[in-house]
Write a protein that holds these residues in place. Structure first.
Motif, short mmCIF file in Angstrom:
data_model
loop_
_atom_site.label_atom_id
_atom_site.label_comp_id
_atom_site.label_asym_id
_atom_site.label_seq_id
_atom_site.Cartn_x
_atom_site.Cartn_y
_atom_site.Cartn_z
N GLN A 249 0.82 -1.21 0.00
CA GLN A 249 0.00 0.00 0.00
C GLN A 249 0.86 1.27 0.00
O GLN A 249 0.51 2.26 -0.64
CB GLN A 249 -0.95 -0.01 1.21
N TRP A 250 1.98 1.24 0.72
CA TRP A 250 2.89 2.40 0.71
C TRP A 250 3.43 2.62 -0.70
O TRP A 250 3.49 3.75 -1.18
CB TRP A 250 4.04 2.18 1.69
N LEU A 251 3.80 1.53 -1.37
CA LEU A 251 4.30 1.65 -2.73
C LEU A 251 3.23 2.17 -3.69
O LEU A 251 3.47 3.07 -4.50
CB LEU A 251 4.83 0.29 -3.22
N SER A 253 0.60 3.95 -3.00
CA SER A 253 0.29 5.37 -2.71
C SER A 253 1.37 6.30 -3.24
O SER A 253 1.13 7.51 -3.40
CB SER A 253 0.10 5.58 -1.20
N ASN A 254 2.56 5.73 -3.53
CA ASN A 254 3.65 6.52 -4.09
C ASN A 254 3.88 6.20 -5.57
O ASN A 254 4.96 6.43 -6.11
CB ASN A 254 4.93 6.31 -3.29
N GLY A 255 2.86 5.62 -6.21
CA GLY A 255 2.88 5.44 -7.66
C GLY A 255 3.69 4.28 -8.18
O GLY A 255 4.15 4.31 -9.33
N PHE A 256 3.87 3.23 -7.36
CA PHE A 256 4.66 2.09 -7.82
C PHE A 256 3.90 0.78 -7.64
O PHE A 256 3.44 0.47 -6.53
CB PHE A 256 5.98 1.99 -7.07
N GLN A 262 7.87 2.59 -14.04
CA GLN A 262 7.66 3.09 -12.67
C GLN A 262 8.95 2.97 -11.87
O GLN A 262 9.73 2.03 -12.07
CB GLN A 262 6.54 2.32 -11.97
N PRO A 265 9.71 4.38 -4.94
CA PRO A 265 9.85 5.63 -4.20
C PRO A 265 11.05 5.60 -3.26
O PRO A 265 11.52 4.52 -2.89
CB PRO A 265 8.53 5.75 -3.43
N GLU A 266 11.53 6.76 -2.88
CA GLU A 266 12.68 6.84 -2.00
C GLU A 266 12.39 6.16 -0.67
O GLU A 266 11.37 6.43 -0.03
CB GLU A 266 13.07 8.30 -1.75
N THR A 268 13.42 6.32 2.70
CA THR A 268 14.15 7.09 3.71
C THR A 268 14.44 6.21 4.91
O THR A 268 13.85 5.13 5.08
CB THR A 268 13.32 8.30 4.16
N ILE A 271 11.26 5.50 6.74
CA ILE A 271 10.43 4.47 6.13
C ILE A 271 11.00 3.09 6.44
O ILE A 271 10.26 2.17 6.84
CB ILE A 271 10.35 4.66 4.60
#
Length: 316
Positions: A249-251, A253-256, A262, A265-266, A268, A271
């Protein structure tokens, strides 16, 4: 941040081969396998760029617990776990299918159902079901075990027709799968959880079938919280899950979603640490035990020493 195992590159006496999976490094010997559970994490068939501290330990120790707790149902491949990230066991010939069993209309089955399909892997699904409803009886929906690319749905009939597994062996795999799932559900219920679906892999040594790989981990299984399940279903609210779904879900929500073009996402430090914390939480909720963090100051050396000790060798 703690150290994490991204990959290993050991060379042991007597080693015959090496295989790097998405998350595990497998060292092959004549009659045994030594498997290192790395801290790599994958989603949408993509290995993410940063490892997650303690993830390998979490999965390795959950699997060890459930394999030991089901050894009375089916013998398994494990002979020892000399390190929190290492499992050693019998090298056998894996069956070319994964035995997926579903107690509830969730995940892939729900997506197929919502697309209008009423049959999955040759198994009919009742009409008028809602997402996350229980099936009248758990259904087995096997997949092929691909050497490369994605696993594919396959029916029992097609497995037998293609001779992927013999009829007598497949009948035994189904019996083991149902018995393991029932035990898994019972153990989950004791923890206030519902084991929704999972997969099992089996291998063979001579005429003996063994349970292999990991079982009942959050990477191979889906859990719901039992508290609130009925109320959520009645109101049509999404169920609270205990699985790797939060990473997906995190991926998303960040377009992946692992599609061409694609980018991941970074990741961090915040994360990475939050994912690590969630895996530790998963361990404690699934096992009912307090997680004991292994020493990660010289993690590769620690693992190598444990394996060499098992092999009866001294490290230089």
């Amino acid at each position: 941040m703690s150290n994490a195992i991204k990959e290993t590159d050991f060379h042991f006496p007597g080693q015959q081969g090496f295989y790097k999976g998405k998350v595990r490094d497998v060292y092959m010997f004549d009659k045994e396998l030594i498997v290192v559970a790395s801290d790599r994490i994958s989603a949408f068939d993509v290995v993410l760029p940063k490892p997650i501290p303690y993830k390998g330990q979490v999965l390795n120790q959950i699997a060890a617990k459930f394999l030991a707790a089901t050894a009375d149902i089916v013998p398994n491949w494990v002979t020892s776990t000399p390190d929190p990230n290492v499992t050693i066991g019998i090298r056998c010939e894996p069956f070319k299918v994964e035995m997926v069993i579903r107690g509830y209309m969730s995940g892939h089955a729900a997506r197929e159902y919502q697309a209008g399909k009423r049959t999955i892997c040759g198994v009919e699904m009742p009409d008028h079901m809602r997402e996350n409803d229980p099936f009248p009886t758990p259904i087995i929906t096997p997949t092929t075990k691909a050497d490369e690319g994605h696993d594919e749905d396959i029916s029992r009939e097609e497995i037998l027709k293609q001779g992927i597994v013999s009829a007598s062996d497949y009948e035994q795999l189904e019996k083991y799968t149902r018995a393991l799932f029932q035990r898994g559900q019972e153990m989950a219920n004791e923890m206030g959880l519902i084991l929704v679906d999972t997969k099992y892999e089996f291998g063979k040594v001579g005429d003996k079938i063994l349970l292999i790989d990991e079982i009942h981990t959050p990477d191979s299984s889906r859990y719901f919280y039992a508290d609130g399940y009925e109320e959520n279903q009645a109101k049509g609210i999404a169920q609270k899950q205990l699985s790797k779904e939060f990473v997906r879900q995190w991926l998303i929500s960040n377009g992946f979603q692992g599609k061409d073009g694609q980018s991941v996402p970074e990741m961090t430090d915040e994360i990475v640490e939050s994912i690590s914390d969630r895996y530790i939480e998963l361990f404690e909720k699934i096992t009912g035990e307090k997680f004991q963090k292994a020493n990660t100051t010289e993690i590769e050396s620690r693992i190598e020493k444990a394996i060499l000790s098992h092999l009866g060798q001294k490290i230089n």
